[in-house]
Design a protein around this motif. Sequence first.
Motif, PDB file in Angstrom:
ATOM      1  N   PHE A 156      84.353  72.455 -30.151  1.00 59.24           N
ATOM      2  CA  PHE A 156      85.609  72.508 -30.900  1.00 59.24           C
ATOM      3  C   PHE A 156      86.261  71.130 -31.003  1.00 59.24           C
ATOM      4  O   PHE A 156      87.444  71.021 -31.312  1.00 59.24           O
ATOM      5  CB  PHE A 156      86.566  73.508 -30.233  1.00 59.24           C
ATOM      6  N   PRO A 168      86.104  79.841 -25.918  1.00 62.68           N
ATOM      7  CA  PRO A 168      87.060  80.934 -26.162  1.00 62.68           C
ATOM      8  C   PRO A 168      86.682  82.224 -25.443  1.00 62.68           C
ATOM      9  O   PRO A 168      87.554  82.953 -24.967  1.00 62.68           O
ATOM     10  CB  PRO A 168      86.998  81.122 -27.679  1.00 62.68           C
ATOM     11  N   GLU A 174      90.913  79.862 -29.606  1.00 59.06           N
ATOM     12  CA  GLU A 174      90.347  78.633 -30.172  1.00 59.06           C
ATOM     13  C   GLU A 174      91.239  77.431 -29.850  1.00 59.06           C
ATOM     14  O   GLU A 174      90.750  76.334 -29.595  1.00 59.06           O
ATOM     15  CB  GLU A 174      90.154  78.776 -31.685  1.00 59.06           C
ATOM     16  N   ARG A 225      87.205  80.602 -39.231  1.00 61.65           N
ATOM     17  CA  ARG A 225      87.262  80.222 -37.823  1.00 61.65           C
ATOM     18  C   ARG A 225      86.169  80.956 -37.051  1.00 61.65           C
ATOM     19  O   ARG A 225      85.530  81.885 -37.555  1.00 61.65           O
ATOM     20  CB  ARG A 225      88.639  80.530 -37.235  1.00 61.65           C
ATOM     21  N   TYR A 226      85.975  80.536 -35.832  1.00 61.86           N
ATOM     22  CA  TYR A 226      84.868  81.020 -35.007  1.00 61.86           C
ATOM     23  C   TYR A 226      85.197  82.335 -34.301  1.00 61.86           C
ATOM     24  O   TYR A 226      84.411  83.283 -34.337  1.00 61.86           O
ATOM     25  CB  TYR A 226      84.521  79.940 -33.981  1.00 61.86           C
ATOM     26  N   TRP A 227      86.336  82.386 -33.641  1.00 60.46           N
ATOM     27  CA  TRP A 227      86.601  83.476 -32.693  1.00 60.46           C
ATOM     28  C   TRP A 227      87.118  84.724 -33.421  1.00 60.46           C
ATOM     29  O   TRP A 227      88.294  85.027 -33.426  1.00 60.46           O
ATOM     30  CB  TRP A 227      87.578  83.008 -31.617  1.00 60.46           C
ATOM     31  N   ASN A 269      85.503  75.072 -38.932  1.00 62.69           N
ATOM     32  CA  ASN A 269      84.825  76.255 -38.429  1.00 62.69           C
ATOM     33  C   ASN A 269      83.472  75.884 -37.807  1.00 62.69           C
ATOM     34  O   ASN A 269      82.578  75.448 -38.514  1.00 62.69           O
ATOM     35  CB  ASN A 269      84.628  77.242 -39.591  1.00 62.69           C
TER      36      ASN A 269
END
Length: 839
Positions: free
Chosen positions: A461, A98, A88, A427-429, A466
């Motif tokens: 990003f 990512p 990220e 968070r996303y990843w 998030n």
Amino acid sequence: MSDTRFDPASADARWQSAWDEAQTFRADSDSPKPKSYVLEMFPYPSGRIHIGHVRNYTMGDVLARYKKATGHEVLHPMGWDAFGMPAENAAMEKGVHPGGWTRDNIEHMKAQLKRLGFALDWSRELATCEPDYYGHEQALFIDLYEAGLVYRKESEVNWDPVDMTVLANEQVIDGKGWRSGAEVEKRKLNQWFLKITDFAEELLDGLEGLENWPEKVRTMQANWIGKSKGLEFSFDLSNGEKLPVYTTRPDTIFGATFVAVAADHPVAQAVASRSEEARAFIAQCKRGGTTAAELETAEKLGFDTGVTASHPFTGAELPVYIANFVLMEYGTGAIMAVPGHDQRDFEFATKYGLPIPRVVAASADAADKPFAGEAESGEGVLVNSGFLDGMAVEDAKREIIARIEADGRGQGKTVWRLRDWGVSRQRYWGTPIPFIHCTACGVVPAPKESLPITLPEDVDFQTPGNPLLRHPTWKHVDCPRCGAKAERETDTLDTFTNSSWYFLRFASQPADKPFDRDEVAKWMPVEQYIGGIEHAILHLLYARFWTRALERMGMLDVKEPFASLFTQGMVTHETYSRAEGGKTVYYAPDEISREAERALLREDGGEVEIGRVIKMSKSKKNVVDPDTIIDTYGADAVRWFMLSDSPPERDLPWSEAGIEGCSRFVHRLWRLFAAYDGGAKGDDKALDRKTHQTVAAVADDIEALGFNKAVARIYELTGAVEKAAPSASRSLAIRTLVQLAAPMMPHLAEEAWAAMGESGLIADAPWPAVDPALLVEDEVTIAVQHMGKLRDTLTAPKGASREDLEAMALASEKVQRSIDGAEIRKVIVVPDRLVNIVT
């Protein structure tokens, strides 16, 4: 065999291709051979491997190749711990996705690993960021939820207001976010937890059975789990309330001179509701350290609440402080402070001028001995403690607990340092948490047939926070129970969950479930696990928890994932730096030219500072790229260096001279192999014995992971063969050396094996057989003494009679000169060891 020079570049590529084509290292679960599962901790795909990785994987590779040679079906897989913040960060800094960044890194690192010729089963390769892995993890998470081992609750977290994410304690540095530099806030959020505390006793007791784990790791885990027996009781407060405290040292109760509560404790909050000063102090506490280790070293600060606590035995009124070193999540969030025998309490009492009495001393005579500037936490006898005086510490603990219980004020209690594992990450990843929030139904698990819940690709990003939370469509879904409009959970799982079961997926990879129980049973537990000691607590503890949880749920037949654990030392290198523009700039070794004691930057010829030899680190740039070294010296020289000199559990300093020496030995072996003569006649009994002893010893060394010892024995046999005259024994010794070198220098060994006319791959050849009779020496060295003083040594057949040994000793010219005609009174003979002549 040809004596042309060995060419690593062509040999490396040729034999790596041959192994791939033959699928030499593909594990067969249905094989009737005994199974051996060798595993190194899988890497994070950061972009490049460095020499430190190479050491770790070379050790596992030697063991895996040896196990295959000794008749085992070997599982030696490789994968990628591919979720996490670095991807990220790269997305934010470089404007890439990512997923793309991670997958590119995987391809590059995989190519690097392949260049080293590791005996890996690439057919089982996995990456935790792929839906065919994390979808199964989502299913397991739902299974754990249904077993009562997953729950959601409000919990205080470290919140970075700029990055808009929760930070782990380790990511808070001096009260600021490690990446944004923003002042971290304490917030209460609903978080997902795994009930690891349900397994505290099991996890602690299970350490006893892990005899093939390093004692240091077992101790670290035991301390982290932190079982302690003590007393929970309540102080009567001056405001009419009761204050529960927990102590592991009830014997020291007469030494209590104040009471302290955490900033979040109800007593502190009540005081803050009417005091601006208290509110300011609590805010200051929240900006301070967040880990127990930080609080241990930070300045101890307090705020006097004006409330007092009545001592249960003396009736003394003890001041109650809000203190920055007391944490709400430990015990009751309040402590009985005994400054004489706890260092944190000592520092606090010293700062605020509170009494520091002694209640434990080495003896009754030392009751008034002053403290030497710090608390004393050791054993002794009780002093200045009323009815406890003269008692040993353990006896005093039992007496206090009994009296408190009899008075109904509290009870003896076992508590644990271990806390439930918070797995929510904003968070996303990461793995999407497979739950849905419905206004009517509450929190509902996603239907398993809807798995995997995949991450959306169309995210950006550029906005902090998030991306899943602000995605226009991804989180919107119908409730699987009532069909109403609902929302997905937007938190993702802590990446430690990915590594808590990956070893199971390596062992069994069905498409329709995380793993097959019977298939896993063929391989588990991992016979040998290899990785850094920095994972001693969290990863290893979490993996043990998942394995035990799945066993309790009937999904596995094994409780402990790793039968043997080895923690290898680091590869180290000196650093190169100089001050530029008011900051320290580091340079990589390939940017430096060394001249005696000086280091010069190649770019401008300027001198740089040579720093300490430390663990290789990208931030310090003291890393060595294996590609460059392989280009120069070949894979086998690199592998040999990793195994040479240092014991594998110790750090290995990288040395250009060292790798050059290893390269010379590769070519020295090749020249020796070129001397192989399969038709040679005649034998050399001493060389035969040396050969068989070396085979047995190298096998023992590899089994014990004593690779540097195995290397030393191969050097020794090489020297013996070089000195020996041509014979069938010499040719056999050369052929054996090729086999001994095969796990360590596989490309060289394959090249020599083919040149010798041997059929098939040496990777498939059995380990050389050992003749037990040749392991026993048939000659011994006898010490010959006159009146207890050594005069000569003789070589005699093993097991020679007393009479023969006496005759041989008396025939020695040196002995006869020493005796000089004196009368011999007796001869003492110790068979196979010594003869002592008494005159």
